[in-house]
Write a protein that holds these residues in place. Sequence first.
Motif, mmCIF file in Angstrom:
data_model
loop_
_atom_site.group_PDB
_atom_site.id
_atom_site.type_symbol
_atom_site.label_atom_id
_atom_site.label_comp_id
_atom_site.label_asym_id
_atom_site.label_seq_id
_atom_site.Cartn_x
_atom_site.Cartn_y
_atom_site.Cartn_z
ATOM 1 N N ASP A 51 40.491 42.775 58.510
ATOM 2 C CA ASP A 51 41.414 42.233 57.512
ATOM 3 C C ASP A 51 42.844 42.394 57.988
ATOM 4 O OD1 ASP A 51 42.696 41.118 55.361
ATOM 5 O OD2 ASP A 51 42.112 42.650 53.922
ATOM 6 N N TYR A 99 37.583 41.149 50.065
ATOM 7 C CA TYR A 99 37.303 41.168 51.505
ATOM 8 C C TYR A 99 36.035 41.958 51.793
ATOM 9 C CZ TYR A 99 37.502 42.987 56.265
ATOM 10 O OH TYR A 99 37.171 43.371 57.539
ATOM 11 N N GLU A 100 35.913 43.140 51.205
ATOM 12 C CA GLU A 100 34.734 43.988 51.444
ATOM 13 C C GLU A 100 33.444 43.293 50.998
ATOM 14 O OE1 GLU A 100 34.705 46.687 53.209
ATOM 15 O OE2 GLU A 100 36.884 46.851 53.363
ATOM 16 N N ARG A 101 33.503 42.626 49.851
ATOM 17 C CA ARG A 101 32.316 41.916 49.353
ATOM 18 C C ARG A 101 31.947 40.759 50.272
ATOM 19 N NH1 ARG A 101 31.978 37.466 46.619
ATOM 20 N NH2 ARG A 101 34.130 37.470 45.908
ATOM 21 N N PRO A 109 38.909 44.601 47.672
ATOM 22 C CA PRO A 109 37.487 44.558 47.301
ATOM 23 C C PRO A 109 36.843 43.192 47.548
ATOM 24 C CG PRO A 109 38.877 44.788 45.346
ATOM 25 C CD PRO A 109 39.768 44.926 46.542
ATOM 26 N N PHE A 140 43.259 48.018 51.400
ATOM 27 C CA PHE A 140 41.919 47.772 50.869
ATOM 28 C C PHE A 140 41.910 46.580 49.918
ATOM 29 C CE2 PHE A 140 38.745 48.376 47.521
ATOM 30 C CZ PHE A 140 37.594 48.420 48.294
ATOM 31 N N ARG A 162 32.729 40.363 53.412
ATOM 32 C CA ARG A 162 32.337 40.865 54.739
ATOM 33 C C ARG A 162 30.891 41.315 54.763
ATOM 34 N NH1 ARG A 162 34.590 45.804 58.240
ATOM 35 N NH2 ARG A 162 33.475 46.901 56.618
#
Length: 95
Positions: A65, A19-21, A17, A15, A23
């Motif tokens: 990712d 990358y998540e933001r 964060p 995980f 994406r």
Amino acid sequence: MAKQQQEVYFVFMNFDPVYERLRADRSKEGSATLDAYLSHKHDKLLAKLLQPDSYRKRSSLAIVDGFAVEITEAQASVLRSAKEVRVVEKNQELA
């Protein structure tokens, strides 16, 4: 001593964060930013853990990712032990 055979492995990251933001931004600019971020992040990991010119990264995979890389089984073991890495799997040919 014979050179070990290289095969394609897929490396999936833990995980992240950032990358998540990135994406979550579905714009064209957001997509380019995500691609650049992941490519740099994956290149940095490989450079940190493996000898230069001993591997060939094929591509970064933005949807998960992860990335595809040509490496030996010994190099795959090194990547598996990295704290940033979740899974390393050898590519399997489907018949």
